[in-house]
Design an enzyme around this catalytic site. Structure first.
Site, PDB file in Angstrom:
ATOM      1  N   GLU A  68     154.799 -33.711 -43.639  1.00 50.25           N
ATOM      2  CA  GLU A  68     153.517 -32.902 -43.545  1.00 50.25           C
ATOM      3  C   GLU A  68     153.384 -32.428 -42.553  1.00 50.25           C
ATOM      4  OE1 GLU A  68     150.961 -36.342 -42.749  1.00 50.25           O
ATOM      5  OE2 GLU A  68     149.463 -36.007 -42.185  1.00 50.25           O
ATOM      6  N   GLU A  95     154.136 -46.370 -42.174  1.00 52.03           N
ATOM      7  CA  GLU A  95     154.748 -44.756 -41.327  1.00 52.03           C
ATOM      8  C   GLU A  95     156.081 -44.715 -41.146  1.00 52.03           C
ATOM      9  OE1 GLU A  95     151.582 -41.538 -41.425  1.00 52.03           O
ATOM     10  OE2 GLU A  95     150.581 -43.391 -42.549  1.00 52.03           O
TER      11      GLU A  95
END
Ligand SMILES: *[C@@H]1O[C@H](CO)[C@@H](O)[C@H](O)[C@H]1NC(C)=O
Ligand SMILES: *[C@@H]1O[C@H](CO)[C@@H](O)[C@H](O)[C@H]1NC(C)=O
Ligand SMILES: *[C@@H]1O[C@H](CO)[C@@H](O)[C@H](O)[C@H]1NC(C)=O
Length: 412
Positions: free
Chosen positions: A327, A216
């Site tokens: 997110e 990520e």
């Protein structure tokens, strides 16, 4: 986490010890000798602080030079081969690798990007050749963490499940050897220190709850992690669904940094403003076809470093899902949805200069070629709180707006 295995010259250890000891003696001073509650508490406190001290000595390597950033960060220039990654048993004694062949068909995003996108380097300060800039982990960073053992890691229990909300675009079902995207950078409000708001690229393989592998990279606001509300450039990896492996940034042995101008975990500046100037970063992650390591590049051609292939299980071969977007953590404190924002804090429908976006999204195929996404799917957990709208036009190709304010009349 084994505090017995750190190797460091004696002097900095001493300096650290003195600093830490002096600061953790403070709470003890006024304890009445007969007050067992306080004595017990301070003994625990002392144990915790000793653990922290050992961890700091292990994580922070002796710098050649230190640059103080206006946001309060210390950026340590550490010799490249002495960074924490080389404490990993499989990297001990090894040299950092040279970047591999980059994917073909790389196109410029058309946006102006510079290497000077971080606050610490804006004054013109830089790290000497042969070193890499590393954001120093401080005692305060560790004290803010809920547990010293889990410092710098995502909670496995609530990882991508309870309390986390997404607005993302993704492709799945293929074999992905990398991904690229340009994303606007914002400074969303984060309502509570233990919540975060992030925007990133995910490369994923394996499954929850045991063997999910992820890489990520993107930007995040995470007060508990960094002690402020700044937008920071970050990376993450795990090879066991956030349980025991992996961490943010360079906090555990894993990611090997090779670049001396970009500090992972450092503040990005400037950020985009609503109806004003838009700033974006472009990131590319790709797998070295020869050695299998996953490399990270910023902008057009600024190689940051790599995740060695051996860190992973499933990602040793390829990713089965590539995801882009936002997110947030919604802890629903006091029964309300959080007012933590995603992206710009505005819904996708507001469009250019008002909503955050991802564009120039591509994946890397087996032939090390960047190819446009064929079937971008979109997902929002709770579109009344944060949403996503895919768009397509001749100039930008596939792109999407995403984000939202969190709590509002339709998101109570
Ligand atoms: C003992 O110490 C604790 C913690 O410092 C404090 O809250 C408590 O009032 C103290 N009790 C006495 C009897 O002094
Ligand atoms: C990528 O490059 C190849 C040649 O190396 C070319 O045939 C192909 O059309 C290019 N694709 C794109 C999308 O530019
Ligand atoms: C961060 O933002 C929150 C929410 O707006 C605010 O309450 C808090 O004071 C800010 N913290 C810092 C360190 O600026």
């Amino acid at each position: 986490m084994d505090s017995k295995t750190f190797h460091r010259p004696l002097l900095p250890v001493l300096v650290f010890s003195l600093l830490v000891v002096s600061s953790f003696c403070r709470p003890d001073k006024k304890i009445h000798p007969n007050n067992h509650t306080a004595a017990f508490r301070s003994e625990n406190q002392l144990k915790k602080l000793k653990l922290i001290q050992a961890d700091l000595n292990r994580i922070n390597k002796l710098p050649v030079k230190t640059i103080q950033s206006p946001d309060g960060d210390f950026i340590d220039c550490v010799e490249t081969h002495r960074q924490l990654a080389f404490d990993h048993p499989l990297l001990k004694g090894k040299k950092p690798l040279d970047p591999p062949e980059r994917p073909y068909n790389q196109s410029h995003s058309g946006e102006v990007e510079t290497e000077m996108f971080q606050l610490w380097s804006m004054s013109g300060e830089s790290c000497p050749e042969g070193t890499v800039p590393i954001r120093r982990t401080t005692e305060e960073d560790m004290l803010r963490a809920s547990s010293v053992q889990r410092f710098g890691r995502k909670a496995s229990g609530d990882s991508p499940s309870k309390g986390h909300e997404y607005a993302v675009g993704f492709v799945s079902g293929g074999q992905y050897y990398g991904a690229q995207a340009s994303m606007t950078v914002w400074k969303p409000r984060v309502n509570y220190p233990f919540e975060f708001s992030l925007s990133q690229i995910w490369l994923v393989s394996g499954t929850l709850p045991h063997d999910l592998n992820t890489i990520e990279a993107g930007w995040q606001v995470y007060p508990k992690m960094y002690g402020d509300n700044n937008t920071r450039f970050f990376t993450y990896w795990t090879s066991d669904a956030y349980q025991a492996t992996g961490c943010y940034n360079l906090i555990c042995p894993g990611f090997v940094q090779t670049n001396r101008r970009i500090a992972i975990g450092a503040t990005i500046a400037p950020t985009s403003s609503y109806n004003g100037a838009q700033f974006s970063i472009s990131l590319l992650v790709w797998k070295d076809p020869k050695h299998g390591d996953w490399w990270l590049e910023y902008g057009s051609g600024v190689v940051i470093g790599y995740w060695p292939a051996f860190l992973f299980t499933h990602l040793r071969s390829h990713a089965t899902k590539t995801q882009f977007g936002g997110e947030v953590v919604n802890k629903r404190s006091w029964g309300f949805h959080t007012a933590t924002e995603m992206g710009s804090g505005h819904f996708a429908g507001e469009g250019f200069r008002k909503a955050a976006y991802f564009r120039n999204m591509k994946v890397v195929n087996l032939d090390n070629r960047l190819i446009p996404l064929s079937d971008l799917e979109v997902w929002a957990d709770n579109p009344n709180c944060y949403n996503i709208q895919p768009r397509n036009d001749r100039v930008w190709g596939n792109y999407f707006y995403y984000g939202g304010p969190g709590r509002n009349v339709n998101c109570p």
